[in-house]
Motif scaffolding. Structure first.
Motif, PDB file in Angstrom:
ATOM      1  N   GLU A 126      27.722   9.856  26.074  1.00 44.21           N
ATOM      2  CA  GLU A 126      28.548  10.016  25.158  1.00 44.21           C
ATOM      3  C   GLU A 126      28.620   9.002  23.883  1.00 44.21           C
ATOM      4  O   GLU A 126      28.611   9.350  22.882  1.00 44.21           O
ATOM      5  N   ARG A 127      28.289   7.631  24.275  1.00 41.30           N
ATOM      6  CA  ARG A 127      28.072   6.722  23.146  1.00 41.30           C
ATOM      7  C   ARG A 127      26.749   7.113  22.304  1.00 41.30           C
ATOM      8  O   ARG A 127      26.791   6.868  21.021  1.00 41.30           O
TER       9      ARG A 127
ATOM     10  N   VAL B 182      34.465  11.127  23.465  1.00 40.31           N
ATOM     11  CA  VAL B 182      34.367  11.920  22.377  1.00 40.31           C
ATOM     12  C   VAL B 182      35.587  12.566  22.137  1.00 40.31           C
ATOM     13  O   VAL B 182      35.800  12.664  20.808  1.00 40.31           O
TER      14      VAL B 182
ATOM     15  N   ASN C 144      34.864  14.340  28.960  1.00 38.88           N
ATOM     16  CA  ASN C 144      34.092  13.538  27.847  1.00 38.88           C
ATOM     17  C   ASN C 144      35.413  12.813  27.143  1.00 38.88           C
ATOM     18  O   ASN C 144      35.549  13.090  25.846  1.00 38.88           O
TER      19      ASN C 144
ATOM     20  N   LEU D  70      26.744  15.882  28.263  1.00 38.22           N
ATOM     21  CA  LEU D  70      27.198  14.653  28.097  1.00 38.22           C
ATOM     22  C   LEU D  70      27.545  13.872  29.394  1.00 38.22           C
ATOM     23  O   LEU D  70      28.759  13.970  29.599  1.00 38.22           O
TER      24      LEU D  70
END
Length: 641
Positions: free
Chosen positions: A569-570, A608, A605, A563
């Motif tokens: 991530e979104r 997350v 990340n 990611l």
């Protein structure tokens, strides 16, 4: 052609030759069996890059489509074959059996190739080297057996088949062997991309090295490219009907992930690092071999002083003892430990001499007693060594890395061009080009040694074989001593895997008691919650397989680059909120291999990480564990909804 035509033999003669007893092959199979038993279920690390090797075939068997429902950066061949193997049962042992079968096939193919280039004895030594250092290397994930990278092992087996087919083509000139080589090369690329590229390149070089006319060589080269290309393209085209070419291309050529790996210190590809790697591996090789040669010379001198028949195994044991102590001294910093090692070795050698002489006065079974004496007392020395020096990891392997040999091979081929072209082309040239092309992405040093060095090993023993014939030096004796020392070290290392991670889907054994406890408690927590959907972040998805749970994520690992930015991530979080997991296993292990140091997943990340911690309730946390000098924990979260 480079080889004379093969003479036809009668059926009886062919059967006799096929069934001819070969002591060297028996030795190889016996050694393979010993290592197979000792390595059964042993896994160096259940966290990194192991879960997807068992989880992806299980998801394919459940009806998911590779590259559409589940991501990977390898080709599809190994995953679909292993998915078929899982029809035998959803158990981790299925993968052990698959790995052992692949390792056995690779072992026999290496022996066949090495015997073609040398003789039975040297082929045996070469194959034993591959067993010890490649197929059953206990020092990490990188071997032929554990569930780390089965795509590579399938590719290795297919490339070895391609080499044998190319050799038969060189001997007979029959196009059918060329077709077999092309098919094997194409399928190797379907298993692991760079192996297929290297295999096709070597097949083309092999054709060029034959003595066919130019038109014939061009036609055969085109045949190789077309058939190999079709073998790789057709399965991918069928898969693209479900997964799309865009998904396949993005998975097989992950730019973001490749950039992260390239920027890490582990994957640095600079000329300076290459030269340093060559220098280090050569110095260690030279010093280690010097100790072995010196010990053998001392033993030979002692034998010449009193050349009685019973002394032969004892002098060989003495050379092993001196070599063992010398190689141990190389890595031990404490003089007290050095003294203990030398004392243990001398004691065992002395006891061996006394016992051997005493037995020889009472029995005629000299050979059996010699062998038993050496095994028993050298094994005793090993146990005492482990008791006083803590572990055999401190012992240096004299021929453990052949990185420096790539430039040496090029020099040898340049000097011996005429002889090689006359006797061994195209096979030797194919092995050389394969070694170079396969390791070109690491700027010509053999990284991930067990998986990338099998052709270099064959070349190494071919070079030693010719050197031994011309120099009359006892080179084979030195190699035998090195292999015995290394084999005993590796077998001893397998005994360190004592801590089981168990479920009703199988058992694996690791070195770390705390990690085993954390995984067993995680399995118990998942089973107690009756969870069906479990997301494991960032690594360790082998828990999904051991608990028969699925994950809502198409990603199987979440190392930096999977990611690569906030937008990715979104998008991932949107998918998770649409199809939320019942539990999240957060393996907060540091990324020790990155140049920046011990970075955590939350550093790469953060969105997350906040989603996991803020929107879920913590229901289990393991005791703090140490991993490469950093503390970390395994935590399990449950949705607040």
């Amino acid at each position: 052609m480079s080889y004379p035509a093969v003479k036809m033999v009668a059926g009886k003669t062919l059967v006799k030759r096929t069934l001819k007893f070969e002591p060297s092959l028996v030795t190889i199979l016996a050694s393979f069996s010993l290592f197979a038993v000792m390595s059964w279920g042993k896994l160096a690390d259940p966290i990194w890059d192991t879960g997807h090797e068992v989880e992806i075939p299980a998801r394919i068997l459940a009806g998911q489509v590779l590259y559409r429902d589940v991501e990977t950066y390898y080709g599809p061949l190994a995953y679909y074959i292993n998915a078929i193997a899982l029809l035998l049962g959803h158990r981790i042992e299925v993968f052990y059996i698959a790995g052992l079968l692949l390792a056995l096939i690779a072992t026999l193919l290496v022996y066949t190739l090495a015997k073609r280039l040398t003789n039975q004895r040297w082929a045996m030594l070469c194959t034993l080297y591959v067993l010890i250092y490649c197929a059953f290397n206990p020092g990490g994930l990188l071997n032929f057996v554990v569930p780390y990278s089965y795509g590579v092992v399938y590719a290795i087996v297919l490339c070895l088949l391609a080499f044998i087919a190319l050799d038969n083509y060189g001997k007979t000139g029959k196009v059918r062997w060329l077709i077999v080589a092309a098919i094997a090369s194409g399928l190797a690329g379907l298993a692991k991309q760079e192996y297929g590229v290297a295999a096709v390149a070597t097949m083309l070089i092999g054709i060029i090295c034959t003595r066919q006319n130019l038109t014939k060589r061009l036609g055969d080269s085109l045949l190789i490219v077309v058939i190999a290309g079709l073998c790789a393209f057709i399965p991918l085209a069928l898969l693209a009907k479900q997964a799309s070419w865009e998904n396949i291309f993005a998975a097989l050529f992950p730019v973001a992930k490749s950039q992260v790996l390239t920027e890490s210190g582990l994957f640095d590809v600079s000329l300076a690092k290459t030269l340093i790697e060559w220098q280090k591996s050569f110095v260690l090789f030279a010093v280690g071999l010097l100790i072995v040669i010196t010990s053998t010379a001392i033993a030979h001198y002692l034998h010449q002083q009193q050349p009685n028949q019973w002394q032969k195994p004892v002098t060989f044991l003495a050379s092993l003892a001196i070599a063992w102590s010398g190689l141990t001294v190389l890595r031990l910093g404490s003089l007290l430990n050095v003294y203990k090692v030398c004392l243990i070795v001398v004691f065992c050698a002395w006891i061996s001499v006394i016992v051997t002489r005493w037995y020889f006065k009472l029995t005629n079974l000299k050979i059996i007693i010699q062998l038993l004496t050496i095994v028993v007392f050298f094994g005793l020395g090993l146990l005492l060594l482990r008791r006083f020096v803590c572990c055999t990891d401190a012992v240096f392997h004299p021929i453990g890395n052949l990185t420096w040999l790539l430039p040496a091979f090029v020099a040898w081929f340049a000097v011996q061009w005429t002889k090689i072209r006359q006797h061994y082309a195209p096979l030797l040239w194919a092995l050389l080009i394969f070694s170079i092309v396969l390791n070109a992405r690491f700027l010509f040093y053999i990284n991930f040694y067990p998986l990338y060095a099998f052709t270099a090993v064959i070349l190494f023993f071919t070079l030693l074989y010719h050197w031994a014939r011309t120099s009359q030096l006892p080179i084979a004796k030195y190699i035998i001593i090195c292999l015995i020392i290394s084999g005993i070290i590796h077998l001893a290392q397998f005994t360190q895997y004592r801590y089981p991670i168990s479920s009703d889907k199988g058992t694996l054994y690791i070195k770390d008691a705390e990690l085993a406890t954390a995984y067993n408690q995680a399995i118990a927590t998942i089973n107690a919650a009756n969870a069906q959907s479990v997301l494991v972040i960032p690594e360790g998805s082998i828990l999904n397989f051991l608990t028969t749970t699925s994950t809502p994520s198409k990603e199987t690992i979440f190392i930096p680059g999977v990611l690569p930015n906030a937008a990715a991530e979104r998008e991932f979080l949107a998918r998770m909120r649409t199809n939320p997991p019942q539990l999240i296993v957060y393996v907060d292990v540091p990324f020790f291999w990155l140049r920046e140091g011990y970075q955590r997943y939350r550093d790469y990340n953060p969105l997350v990480d906040r989603w996991i911690v803020q929107e879920h309730a913590l229901i289990y946390a393991s005791a703090p564990m140490t991993y490469f000098g950093e503390q970390w924990t395994l935590r399990i979260y449950q949705s607040l909804n």
